[in-house]
Design a protein around this motif. Structure first.
Motif, PDB file in Angstrom:
ATOM      1  N   GLY A   1       0.892  -1.206   0.021  1.00 12.85           N
ATOM      2  CA  GLY A   1       0.045   0.027   0.180  1.00 12.85           C
ATOM      3  C   GLY A   1       0.737   1.370  -0.131  1.00 12.85           C
ATOM      4  O   GLY A   1       0.523   2.106  -0.777  1.00 12.85           O
ATOM      5  N   ALA A   2       1.857   1.129   0.670  1.00 10.69           N
ATOM      6  CA  ALA A   2       2.719   2.471   0.989  1.00 10.69           C
ATOM      7  C   ALA A   2       3.568   2.552  -0.565  1.00 10.69           C
ATOM      8  O   ALA A   2       3.711   3.891  -0.962  1.00 10.69           O
ATOM      9  N   TRP A   3       4.039   1.366  -1.077  1.00 10.82           N
ATOM     10  CA  TRP A   3       4.461   1.640  -2.508  1.00 10.82           C
ATOM     11  C   TRP A   3       3.739   2.340  -3.436  1.00 10.82           C
ATOM     12  O   TRP A   3       4.016   3.083  -4.224  1.00 10.82           O
ATOM     13  N   LEU A   4       2.221   1.598  -3.365  1.00 10.16           N
ATOM     14  CA  LEU A   4       1.320   2.112  -4.546  1.00 10.16           C
ATOM     15  C   LEU A   4       1.095   3.742  -4.231  1.00 10.16           C
ATOM     16  O   LEU A   4       0.948   4.664  -5.084  1.00 10.16           O
ATOM     17  N   ALA A   5       1.108   4.382  -2.912  1.00 14.73           N
ATOM     18  CA  ALA A   5       0.982   5.689  -2.604  1.00 14.73           C
ATOM     19  C   ALA A   5       2.110   6.294  -3.395  1.00 14.73           C
ATOM     20  O   ALA A   5       2.003   7.677  -3.497  1.00 14.73           O
ATOM     21  N   MET A   6       3.068   5.977  -3.648  1.00 15.34           N
ATOM     22  CA  MET A   6       4.391   6.811  -4.159  1.00 15.34           C
ATOM     23  C   MET A   6       4.194   6.660  -5.697  1.00 15.34           C
ATOM     24  O   MET A   6       4.625   7.489  -6.372  1.00 15.34           O
ATOM     25  N   VAL A   7       3.819   5.648  -6.104  1.00 15.87           N
ATOM     26  CA  VAL A   7       3.808   5.334  -7.437  1.00 15.87           C
ATOM     27  C   VAL A   7       2.364   5.632  -8.311  1.00 15.87           C
ATOM     28  O   VAL A   7       2.421   5.946  -9.494  1.00 15.87           O
ATOM     29  N   TRP A   8       1.325   5.789  -7.520  1.00 13.07           N
ATOM     30  CA  TRP A   8      -0.025   5.928  -7.927  1.00 13.07           C
ATOM     31  C   TRP A   8      -0.609   7.037  -6.922  1.00 13.07           C
ATOM     32  O   TRP A   8      -1.612   7.027  -6.277  1.00 13.07           O
ATOM     33  N   PRO A   9       0.152   8.250  -6.875  1.00 14.61           N
ATOM     34  CA  PRO A   9      -0.278   9.361  -5.754  1.00 14.61           C
ATOM     35  C   PRO A   9      -1.799   9.749  -6.039  1.00 14.61           C
ATOM     36  O   PRO A   9      -2.011  10.061  -7.263  1.00 14.61           O
ATOM     37  N   VAL A  10      -2.736   9.684  -5.253  1.00 11.85           N
ATOM     38  CA  VAL A  10      -4.084  10.047  -5.553  1.00 11.85           C
ATOM     39  C   VAL A  10      -4.292  11.630  -5.825  1.00 11.85           C
ATOM     40  O   VAL A  10      -5.267  11.585  -6.756  1.00 11.85           O
ATOM     41  N   ASP A  11      -3.441  12.471  -5.403  1.00 11.88           N
ATOM     42  CA  ASP A  11      -3.470  13.888  -6.042  1.00 11.88           C
ATOM     43  C   ASP A  11      -3.104  14.160  -7.505  1.00 11.88           C
ATOM     44  O   ASP A  11      -3.188  15.335  -7.831  1.00 11.88           O
ATOM     45  N   ARG A  12      -2.621  12.964  -8.009  1.00 12.53           N
ATOM     46  CA  ARG A  12      -2.035  13.238  -9.457  1.00 12.53           C
ATOM     47  C   ARG A  12      -2.515  12.379 -10.570  1.00 12.53           C
ATOM     48  O   ARG A  12      -2.150  12.205 -11.413  1.00 12.53           O
ATOM     49  N   LEU A  13      -3.656  11.927  -9.943  1.00 11.60           N
ATOM     50  CA  LEU A  13      -4.528  11.002 -10.905  1.00 11.60           C
ATOM     51  C   LEU A  13      -5.365  11.826 -11.676  1.00 11.60           C
ATOM     52  O   LEU A  13      -6.414  12.559 -11.158  1.00 11.60           O
ATOM     53  N   LYS A  14      -5.473  11.898 -13.111  1.00  7.79           N
ATOM     54  CA  LYS A  14      -6.303  12.557 -13.812  1.00  7.79           C
ATOM     55  C   LYS A  14      -7.510  11.996 -14.183  1.00  7.79           C
ATOM     56  O   LYS A  14      -7.790  10.919 -14.442  1.00  7.79           O
ATOM     57  N   GLN A  15      -8.417  12.988 -13.977  1.00  4.85           N
ATOM     58  CA  GLN A  15      -9.972  12.311 -14.306  1.00  4.85           C
ATOM     59  C   GLN A  15     -10.309  12.406 -15.759  1.00  4.85           C
ATOM     60  O   GLN A  15     -10.839  11.732 -16.201  1.00  4.85           O
ATOM     61  N   ASN A  16      -9.644  13.282 -16.430  1.00  4.88           N
ATOM     62  CA  ASN A  16      -9.853  13.194 -17.859  1.00  4.88           C
ATOM     63  C   ASN A  16      -9.082  12.537 -18.514  1.00  4.88           C
ATOM     64  O   ASN A  16      -7.686  12.910 -18.842  1.00  4.88           O
ATOM     65  N   ILE A  17      -9.461  11.274 -19.052  1.00  5.81           N
ATOM     66  CA  ILE A  17      -8.419  10.268 -19.709  1.00  5.81           C
ATOM     67  C   ILE A  17      -9.148   9.822 -20.905  1.00  5.81           C
ATOM     68  O   ILE A  17     -10.560  10.033 -20.866  1.00  5.81           O
ATOM     69  N   ASN A  18      -8.682   9.169 -21.847  1.00  9.29           N
ATOM     70  CA  ASN A  18      -9.306   9.024 -23.069  1.00  9.29           C
ATOM     71  C   ASN A  18     -10.120   7.656 -22.705  1.00  9.29           C
ATOM     72  O   ASN A  18      -9.968   7.001 -21.868  1.00  9.29           O
ATOM     73  N   ARG A  19     -11.163   7.344 -23.530  1.00 12.67           N
ATOM     74  CA  ARG A  19     -12.175   6.332 -23.391  1.00 12.67           C
ATOM     75  C   ARG A  19     -11.457   4.890 -23.309  1.00 12.67           C
ATOM     76  O   ARG A  19     -11.657   4.135 -22.509  1.00 12.67           O
ATOM     77  N   SER A  20     -10.293   4.814 -24.201  1.00 12.98           N
ATOM     78  CA  SER A  20      -9.944   3.523 -24.356  1.00 12.98           C
ATOM     79  C   SER A  20      -8.978   3.188 -22.509  1.00 12.98           C
ATOM     80  O   SER A  20      -8.985   2.217 -22.305  1.00 12.98           O
ATOM     81  N   SER A  21      -8.249   4.207 -22.192  1.00 14.34           N
ATOM     82  CA  SER A  21      -7.700   4.142 -21.021  1.00 14.34           C
ATOM     83  C   SER A  21      -8.798   3.911 -19.818  1.00 14.34           C
ATOM     84  O   SER A  21      -8.486   2.897 -18.929  1.00 14.34           O
ATOM     85  N   SER A  22      -9.759   4.370 -19.874  1.00 10.55           N
ATOM     86  CA  SER A  22     -10.805   4.448 -18.962  1.00 10.55           C
ATOM     87  C   SER A  22     -11.400   2.927 -19.096  1.00 10.55           C
ATOM     88  O   SER A  22     -11.733   2.131 -18.007  1.00 10.55           O
ATOM     89  N   ARG A  23     -11.697   2.403 -20.172  1.00  7.90           N
ATOM     90  CA  ARG A  23     -12.074   0.952 -20.397  1.00  7.90           C
ATOM     91  C   ARG A  23     -11.172  -0.016 -19.846  1.00  7.90           C
ATOM     92  O   ARG A  23     -11.346  -1.111 -19.079  1.00  7.90           O
ATOM     93  N   VAL A  24      -9.548   0.148 -20.034  1.00  5.33           N
ATOM     94  CA  VAL A  24      -8.672  -0.724 -19.475  1.00  5.33           C
ATOM     95  C   VAL A  24      -8.611  -0.677 -17.981  1.00  5.33           C
ATOM     96  O   VAL A  24      -8.615  -1.732 -17.435  1.00  5.33           O
ATOM     97  N   LEU A  25      -8.908   0.580 -17.449  1.00  2.57           N
ATOM     98  CA  LEU A  25      -9.069   0.510 -15.940  1.00  2.57           C
ATOM     99  C   LEU A  25     -10.281  -0.260 -15.426  1.00  2.57           C
ATOM    100  O   LEU A  25     -10.036  -1.094 -14.526  1.00  2.57           O
TER     101      LEU A  25
END
Length: 620
Positions: free
Chosen positions: A218-242
């Motif tokens: 969980g700590a590692w994820l916080a460093m590589v996937w910081p919640v305040d730097r995740l963008k809401q506006n991503i393309n449809r393909s990336s959203s589908r992958v998620l």
């Protein structure tokens, strides 16, 4: 669940509502596992999910603070954690101790140590040396066994801010620090595999070092996937992958909930680590505002459960232990009793949430003296007086429970009989191993036909049977009688034996030449038997031997019927497995059992032995 399990509003960061859903799934898994262990054998895996959230949310907060200010206000951090954790923890300890003082004083033994180690956040280490297995659910269960995880959290809160400050001061580069954190997770998972001992899993299961991989992931994820730097506006393909990734991980998590037994070696040789990785990916997808998993995991029910998950987790075990000690029909009505227990847990958690958690979470303790004085004024009101009276009574009972000297346990007739039988069996087994005449404890010949209700022909055939019997305390209780009728029987029985410990025992017997063609199994008293454990037991015995599996009579436990159904289903699948239905045979014969309703009385041992012998002789 724990504050760690509570999503923090770190500064101006958004509140991830889907984390309440993740918490709900975690606590539901743990609760169902404890209520009906055979129904959801992997429900204990809810704990790694809680630990993941701990690592992610706390590390996000700390790293954010270090990035903004260059340091962490450590004392302020500690105070915040204590204010969040201690009110519910202390309430549970006080109320549980008060109940034990009034109604269940047999549990006063070690109570002081349990309370102190919980308050100091080292209870998990105390459990390793003094506690019973997390999977032993038969007798002498502590209502505090589940609190080991809170101690691991507390240790993390105390150490992690200092470790992060040191890492950022010495290394400085976040790109390197994150890989060090991932390395710590891998080392922890390796330690779990190294420390795993199938005969005693406490060290691997309770150890801070062996369980912290979830926090570090969980700590590692916080460093590589910081919640305040995740963008809401991503393309449809990336959203589908998620979304696809999230759904796949959610399915895998749920499947492992049902399939991964806590008694399986695979769990400790990487299985739990794999589960945690999939849970981490699911958590990452939920946290990303560009996907839809956050919405999927957000609903009023999950929100309600998630917000109260700390209290639900903390109060669950005391409710179960106290309830089950008073109700003797758990085995006959497992689901009805489980629903009643669940209702009590949720009710207590709701009361705690409204009267303890929420009011004290942001309470200004500087006003304590003023507020106490206010209670004793005319304006105090009946609510304040009632609350004061309840708290005072509970506190007095708590103090009494902490100071009274535990009474030595009263002589237990069942234990005395088991000890006597075990001594005789030890001598009998030793004589068999050496090829010597077996001893006759009674010192005189007895009429076995009259005593056991067998014919002369049956007694003669039974004397020639070469049998190996493996079991728990019920087998240990009846072993002397079994060897009296079948003198060539080698019995390996142990009080508290779990199903998952048996394959190793059987393999050891085979190596020593103690495993005969006929094998009698009597397991299931101390916990549910998973299909995986049964398969491992049969594999250790081998398909060429004949197995006579005795059904369980544990009316006080909710896994009785499940265990017996598993045994019967196993017999249908394997031609060499035969059911010895002790549960059915002994039904409505109260006099056949000791006061606990589980272990056979002297009379019951006779009928137990008679049934086993007659079932074996039907085929031999």
């Amino acid at each position: 669940m724990h504050p760690s399990f509570e999503e923090q509003r770190m500064g101006k960061r958004r509140y991830i509502t889907g984390f309440d859903g993740l918490r709900a799934i975690a606590v539901i898994g743990v609760i169902v596992y404890h209520l009906l262990p055979a129904t959801l054998q992997g429900g204990y895996l809810g704990v790694p999910i809680f630990l993941l959230l701990t690592g992610y949310l706390i590390t996000s907060s700390l790293v954010g603070e270090i990035s903004r200010t260059g340091t962490v206000k450590v004392v302020k951090f500690y105070i915040k954690r204590i204010k969040r954790l201690y009110p519910v923890l202390i309430t549970m300890l006080v109320v549980s101790t008060a109940y034990i003082t009034l109604f269940q004083r047999v549990l006063i033994k070690d109570l002081r140590s349990v309370v102190v180690t919980n308050l100091l956040w080292v209870y998990n280490w105390w459990e390793i040396g003094h506690g019973q297995s997390y999977f032993d659910r038969f007798a002498g269960e502590s209502p505090f066994t589940h609190m080991w995880t809170l101690s691991i959290e507390g240790q993390f809160y105390f150490v992690w801010p200092l470790v992060l400050l040191a890492l950022f001061a010495i290394i400085r580069r976040k790109s390197i620090i994150k890989w060090i954190v991932l390395g710590l997770a891998v080392v922890s998972a390796i330690l779990m595999a190294i420390m795993y001992d199938p005969a005693n899993i406490n060290r691997a299961y309770y150890g801070s070092d062996t369980r912290s991989f979830a926090i570090f992931l969980g700590a590692w994820l916080a460093m590589v996937w910081p919640v305040d730097r995740l963008k809401q506006n991503i393309n449809r393909s990336s959203s589908r992958v998620l979304d696809i990734t999230g759904i796949i991980c959610l399915v895998i998590v749920l499947v492992m909930y049902f399939q991964m037994s806590g008694e399986s070696p695979f769990t400790y040789y990487g299985g739990m680590f794999i589960f945690t990785i999939f849970s981490m990916i699911l958590m990452a997808v939920i946290a990303h505002p560009g996907g839809h998993m956050n919405a999927v995991m957000t609903n009023p029910v999950f929100k309600w459960i998630g917000q109260r998950s700390y209290g639900i987790y903390v109060y669950q075990y005391p409710v179960m232990i106290f309830y089950e000690s008073q109700v003797k029909s758990m085995g006959a009505h497992p689901f009805i009793n489980a629903l009643i227990e669940l209702a009590i847990i949720l009710l207590i958690s709701e009361v705690s949430y409204r009267l303890v958690e929420e009011p004290l979470r942001n309470y200004n303790w500087n006003n304590l003296t003023r507020d106490v004085r206010h209670i004793f004024t005319k304006d105090g009101g009946w609510k304040a007086w009632t609350g004061t009276l309840v708290v005072s009574v509970l506190t007095i009972l708590f103090i009494v429970g902490m100071v009274i000297k535990p009474q030595p346990p009263k002589p237990n007739q069942v234990q005395s009989e088991i000890d006597k039988s075990s001594k005789q069996v030890k001598e009998h087994n030793a004589a068999l191993q050496k090829g010597q005449p077996v001893p006759n404890p009674s010192g005189k010949k007895q009429s076995l036909t009259k005593k056991y209700g067998l014919t002369k022909s049956q007694v003669a055939k039974a004397k020639q049977l070469k049998v190996s019997a493996i079991g728990d305390s019920v087998m240990a209780d009846s072993a002397a009688d079994l060897q009296e009728v079948m003198p060539k029987a080698y019995v390996n029985a142990q009080v508290g034996r779990q199903g998952y410990q048996s394959p190793q025992v059987i393999e050891g017997m085979a190596k020593k030449g103690q495993l005969n063609h006929i094998v009698v199994i009597n397991l299931g008293t101390n916990g549910a038997l998973s299909s995986q454990t049964i398969s491992q037991i049969l594999s250790a015995i081998g398909s060429k031997r004949q197995v006579y599996w005795i059904t369980a009579h544990v009316p006080t436990k909710n896994w009785q019927n499940t265990v017996n159904n598993e045994i019967k289903q196993t017999a249908k699948k394997h031609k060499n497995v035969h059911v010895v239905d002790w549960h059915k045979y002994s039904a409505n014969h109260v006099s056949w059992f000791a006061s606990d309703g589980v272990h056979p009385s002297d009379k019951g041992n006779i009928y137990f032995t008679r049934l086993v012998v007659k079932e074996i002789l039907k085929d031999n």
